[in-house]
Design a protein around this motif. Structure first.
Motif, PDB file in Angstrom:
ATOM      1  N   SER A  43       0.831  -1.208   0.000  1.00  0.00           N
ATOM      2  CA  SER A  43       0.000   0.000   0.000  1.00  0.00           C
ATOM      3  C   SER A  43       0.861   1.252   0.000  1.00  0.00           C
ATOM      4  CB  SER A  43      -0.929  -0.004   1.223  1.00  0.00           C
ATOM      5  OG  SER A  43      -1.777  -1.126   1.214  1.00  0.00           O
ATOM      6  N   SER A  46       2.393   1.546  -3.459  1.00  0.00           N
ATOM      7  CA  SER A  46       1.521   1.549  -4.634  1.00  0.00           C
ATOM      8  C   SER A  46       1.574   2.833  -5.460  1.00  0.00           C
ATOM      9  CB  SER A  46       0.078   1.245  -4.222  1.00  0.00           C
ATOM     10  OG  SER A  46      -0.427   2.228  -3.342  1.00  0.00           O
ATOM     11  N   LEU A  64      -2.775  -5.178  -5.248  1.00  0.00           N
ATOM     12  CA  LEU A  64      -3.027  -4.939  -3.839  1.00  0.00           C
ATOM     13  C   LEU A  64      -3.750  -6.114  -3.184  1.00  0.00           C
ATOM     14  CD1 LEU A  64      -4.182  -1.197  -3.975  1.00  0.00           C
ATOM     15  CD2 LEU A  64      -1.999  -2.064  -3.114  1.00  0.00           C
ATOM     16  N   SER A  65      -4.478  -6.892  -3.961  1.00  0.00           N
ATOM     17  CA  SER A  65      -5.291  -7.975  -3.414  1.00  0.00           C
ATOM     18  C   SER A  65      -4.589  -9.322  -3.389  1.00  0.00           C
ATOM     19  CB  SER A  65      -6.586  -8.123  -4.235  1.00  0.00           C
ATOM     20  OG  SER A  65      -7.390  -6.985  -4.144  1.00  0.00           O
ATOM     21  N   TYR A 271     -10.107  -4.058   4.178  1.00  0.00           N
ATOM     22  CA  TYR A 271      -8.918  -4.026   3.325  1.00  0.00           C
ATOM     23  C   TYR A 271      -9.049  -3.056   2.160  1.00  0.00           C
ATOM     24  CZ  TYR A 271      -6.073  -7.335   5.787  1.00  0.00           C
ATOM     25  OH  TYR A 271      -5.278  -7.924   6.732  1.00  0.00           O
ATOM     26  N   LYS A 275      -5.729  -0.801   1.840  1.00  0.00           N
ATOM     27  CA  LYS A 275      -4.974  -0.892   0.589  1.00  0.00           C
ATOM     28  C   LYS A 275      -5.097   0.357  -0.292  1.00  0.00           C
ATOM     29  CE  LYS A 275      -3.290  -5.034   1.056  1.00  0.00           C
ATOM     30  NZ  LYS A 275      -1.830  -5.280   1.082  1.00  0.00           N
ATOM     31  N   PRO A 396      -9.911  -4.755  -2.274  1.00  0.00           N
ATOM     32  CA  PRO A 396      -9.142  -3.827  -3.098  1.00  0.00           C
ATOM     33  C   PRO A 396      -9.412  -3.986  -4.593  1.00  0.00           C
ATOM     34  CG  PRO A 396      -7.751  -4.807  -1.408  1.00  0.00           C
ATOM     35  CD  PRO A 396      -9.046  -5.557  -1.393  1.00  0.00           C
TER      36      PRO A 396
END
Length: 440
Positions: A43, A46, A64-65, A271, A275, A396
């Motif tokens: 995160s 990113s 992100l997932s 999340y 995220k 996310p």
């Protein structure tokens, strides 16, 4: 020291905790904090990843997932393995996977490569989380066990606060790759501590050895915990064998299903927040370092909410308290989506979301532990958390597709917040839960 005629588990549960037991609990708090930073490292990184590789929001959502899919696999598979081969080997293996994954992420050259690396890293993180819960429960006395587990849970957002503060500083002069190098270094530094401090569980020793062979091994564990040697061991009772198939038999089927639904949908909301906050803040025109600080404030709220909820469970009925927390999680996220105007307002709103969202996570851990009999508790906890993390993986990614589809932040926040309302509904339907969490 003279030999103690009692069973190892009775000694640990009934006697005062030694400084060695407290040190192991502290180590697990720090390990949970390490997991918190490792999960959120992507995160913090990113915005830089998106800028360097030209990644759109949909692809970024998948990146992100993907580690959360690995966490689900690791929680179920490695948690199952830890019940059979022991906590310490799985903890060491998980730590090595995490360190290798963080190092590889720093060297990645493309989206597909990074996604594969984060998937594997997530498996290690999931295994460490499963072992951490078990170790804290098994080295703590009954008097302080609930508090020790709650303290360990608070380590997760605390690690994100400390690691996030450092990451924000690194981004001022460095790049997103420096965040992963930091995570790799911190991860490998814990390896000697696990080897030197964490003993094997008496429960695992008893399951894997005859009473005669188990005694010497258990006494080594008792010595490491600061307790006297034992004269004898008590074999595992038949009803403690942990028949995992019982999770879907009779009344347990309904309980398991509702708990999985609650955990899945609250993780969907939770999340999304963890995220997407850095990317949302950067897209509003702020620097990546400022984006990291907003996420830190979300985790400051999370630590506070976790500790306060743990205290309130001793004063209020657990189910009603948890339903209320889920409702306020929804409202807080809606408020966050509507107050994306200034950095100060974003920090306040993020802290409020983190407060209620993390309190909900702690409450779910307590309710899961209280909803299963002793011989199903470990398997039930692993299954609910493992399957429920599908929501953590989906959150996310779903948000990424919503953003690409043209939905603005207020509407996306509203839609993702509905997950907590679904969780509240599932807990409302769950009948006759205990009014307070029992000891894990």
């Amino acid at each position: 020291m003279h030999a103690d005629p009692r069973d190892a588990r009775s000694v640990i549960e009934q006697d005062a905790m030694t400084w060695r037991q407290m040190l192991i609990v502290l180590l697990c708090v720090l390990l949970n904090g390490l997991d918190g930073f490792d999960v959120l490292s992507i995160s913090f990184a990113s915005p830089g990843i998106a800028a360097e590789w030209g990644v759109d929001r949909a692809a970024l959502g998948i990146i992100l997932s993907i580690e959360l899919v690995g966490m689900a696999l690791g929680s179920i598979a490695l948690g199952w393995a830890a019940d059979r081969v022991g906590r310490v080997p799985i903890m060491i293996g998980s730590l090595l996977v995490m360190a290798a994954g963080m190092s590889a992420a720093a060297l990645s050259t493309g989206v597909v490569m990074l996604a594969c690396i984060r998937l594997v890293t997530g498996i290690g993180i999931g295994g460490m989380l499963a072992c951490n819960n078990a170790v804290v429960a098994e080295v703590s006395s009954l008097k302080y066990r609930a508090g020790a587990v709650a303290l360990m849970a608070a380590g997760y957002p605390f690690g994100a606060i400390v690691g996030g503060s450092i990451a924000s500083s690194l981004l001022v002069e460095g790049t997103w790759r420096d965040i992963f190098w930091l995570g790799a270094g911190m991860t490998i530094a814990f390896l000697p501590a696990i080897i030197l401090l964490v003993p094997e569980s008496p429960e695992i020793i008893l399951r894997r050895n005859s009473p005669d062979r188990a005694l010497a091994k258990i006494n080594r564990t008792m010595k490491r915990l600061g307790h006297a040697a034992l004269d004898t061991v008590v074999p595992i009772a038949r009803d403690e064998t942990g028949d995992s198939s019982g999770l879907f038999r009779g009344a347990m089927r309904r309980i398991t299903t509702l708990l999985v639904i609650a955990y899945f949908f609250h993780m969907l909301m939770f999340y999304f927040v963890l995220k997407w906050i850095p990317k949302i803040v950067v897209d509003l025109g702020y620097e990546p370092a400022s984006a990291g600080s907003v996420l830190v404030w979300a985790n400051i709220g999370g630590v506070t909410g976790s500790l306060l909820f743990s205290y309130l469970t001793t004063r209020l009925p657990l189910r009603g308290l948890l339903i209320g927390v889920f409702a306020f999680s929804f409202l807080a996220l809606v408020w966050f989506g509507m107050n994306a105007t200034g950095l100060g307002e974003l920090k306040t709103a993020a802290a409020l979301v983190g407060f209620f969202a993390n309190a909900g996570v702690v409450g779910l851990y307590a309710l899961v532990a209280a909803s299963y009999p002793a011989h199903l508790r470990a398997g039930g906890t692993g299954l609910v958390i493992g399957l429920g993390r599908g929501g953590a993986a989906a959150g996310p990614a779903v948000a990424g597709f919503l953003f690409v589809g043209g939905f603005g932040l207020p509407l996306v926040a509203l839609m993702m917040g509905v997950g907590s309302l679904v969780a509240a509904g599932a807990i409302f339907v769950l009948r006759s839960p205990p009014k307070a969490p029992v000891r894990p």
